[in-house]
Scaffold this motif. Sequence first.
Motif, PDB file in Angstrom:
ATOM      1  N   ALA A 287      63.852  41.094  37.412  1.00  0.00           N
ATOM      2  CA  ALA A 287      63.541  39.895  38.203  1.00  0.00           C
ATOM      3  C   ALA A 287      63.526  38.652  37.319  1.00  0.00           C
ATOM      4  O   ALA A 287      64.027  37.590  37.706  1.00  0.00           O
ATOM      5  N   GLU A 288      62.974  38.781  36.140  1.00  0.00           N
ATOM      6  CA  GLU A 288      62.938  37.654  35.200  1.00  0.00           C
ATOM      7  C   GLU A 288      64.354  37.259  34.776  1.00  0.00           C
ATOM      8  O   GLU A 288      64.673  36.078  34.638  1.00  0.00           O
ATOM      9  N   ALA A 289      65.230  38.234  34.576  1.00  0.00           N
ATOM     10  CA  ALA A 289      66.633  37.940  34.231  1.00  0.00           C
ATOM     11  C   ALA A 289      67.320  37.197  35.370  1.00  0.00           C
ATOM     12  O   ALA A 289      68.131  36.292  35.128  1.00  0.00           O
ATOM     13  N   CYS A 290      66.979  37.535  36.598  1.00  0.00           N
ATOM     14  CA  CYS A 290      67.543  36.815  37.743  1.00  0.00           C
ATOM     15  C   CYS A 290      67.051  35.369  37.765  1.00  0.00           C
ATOM     16  O   CYS A 290      67.822  34.446  38.054  1.00  0.00           O
ATOM     17  N   ARG A 291      65.770  35.161  37.457  1.00  0.00           N
ATOM     18  CA  ARG A 291      65.251  33.787  37.383  1.00  0.00           C
ATOM     19  C   ARG A 291      65.956  32.996  36.286  1.00  0.00           C
ATOM     20  O   ARG A 291      66.334  31.844  36.459  1.00  0.00           O
ATOM     21  N   GLN A 292      66.162  33.643  35.154  1.00  0.00           N
ATOM     22  CA  GLN A 292      66.866  32.978  34.056  1.00  0.00           C
ATOM     23  C   GLN A 292      68.295  32.625  34.456  1.00  0.00           C
ATOM     24  O   GLN A 292      68.801  31.565  34.085  1.00  0.00           O
ATOM     25  N   GLU A 293      68.934  33.501  35.207  1.00  0.00           N
ATOM     26  CA  GLU A 293      70.297  33.225  35.673  1.00  0.00           C
ATOM     27  C   GLU A 293      70.304  32.047  36.642  1.00  0.00           C
ATOM     28  O   GLU A 293      71.164  31.178  36.573  1.00  0.00           O
ATOM     29  N   ARG A 294      69.335  32.009  37.551  1.00  0.00           N
ATOM     30  CA  ARG A 294      69.207  30.858  38.457  1.00  0.00           C
ATOM     31  C   ARG A 294      69.061  29.566  37.661  1.00  0.00           C
ATOM     32  O   ARG A 294      69.745  28.583  37.910  1.00  0.00           O
ATOM     33  N   ASP A 295      68.165  29.576  36.680  1.00  0.00           N
ATOM     34  CA  ASP A 295      67.927  28.385  35.868  1.00  0.00           C
ATOM     35  C   ASP A 295      69.171  27.984  35.085  1.00  0.00           C
ATOM     36  O   ASP A 295      69.475  26.790  34.961  1.00  0.00           O
ATOM     37  N   ALA A 296      69.907  28.952  34.563  1.00  0.00           N
ATOM     38  CA  ALA A 296      71.132  28.667  33.813  1.00  0.00           C
ATOM     39  C   ALA A 296      72.198  28.069  34.737  1.00  0.00           C
ATOM     40  O   ALA A 296      72.935  27.152  34.331  1.00  0.00           O
ATOM     41  N   MET A 297      72.280  28.556  35.956  1.00  0.00           N
ATOM     42  CA  MET A 297      73.248  28.009  36.908  1.00  0.00           C
ATOM     43  C   MET A 297      72.914  26.556  37.225  1.00  0.00           C
ATOM     44  O   MET A 297      73.807  25.690  37.236  1.00  0.00           O
ATOM     45  N   LEU A 298      71.648  26.264  37.467  1.00  0.00           N
ATOM     46  CA  LEU A 298      71.243  24.887  37.754  1.00  0.00           C
ATOM     47  C   LEU A 298      71.528  23.968  36.567  1.00  0.00           C
ATOM     48  O   LEU A 298      71.995  22.843  36.748  1.00  0.00           O
ATOM     49  N   ALA A 299      71.270  24.448  35.368  1.00  0.00           N
ATOM     50  CA  ALA A 299      71.542  23.654  34.166  1.00  0.00           C
ATOM     51  C   ALA A 299      73.037  23.394  34.017  1.00  0.00           C
ATOM     52  O   ALA A 299      73.452  22.289  33.647  1.00  0.00           O
TER      53      ALA A 299
END
Length: 110
Positions: free
Chosen positions: A8-20
């Motif tokens: 789940a944390e990796a998915c959050r990191q992926e979301r954040d990376a996409m937004l960045a």
Amino acid sequence: MMGPKEFAEACRQERDAMLALYADAGGGSAVGERLRAAGLSENQTKEVFAALNGALTDAFYTVLLALDGSAALGGQQQTFQLADQHGTPIASGDGRLESAAWVALQQDQD
């Protein structure tokens, strides 16, 4: 090893990376290019990114809950068995991925 919390944390990191990536003027993403081409004001851009954050959060959260069997995916609800390469369970319908998804993706949302 990757359990439900780490997944789940990796998915959050992926979301954040996409937004960045979308926000990076030199990032080269199609989404970022379209946003820049729209010529939005600073406030409009802020609102669009808030909407994108919400949409990506909803998408990741729904998929994680569907993997754990607590939400439908494509109109079908079932439990999936998902494990890392070492056999550590990530999703098995026991609610641990659902709980981890809430903490990683929803707990900080207002």
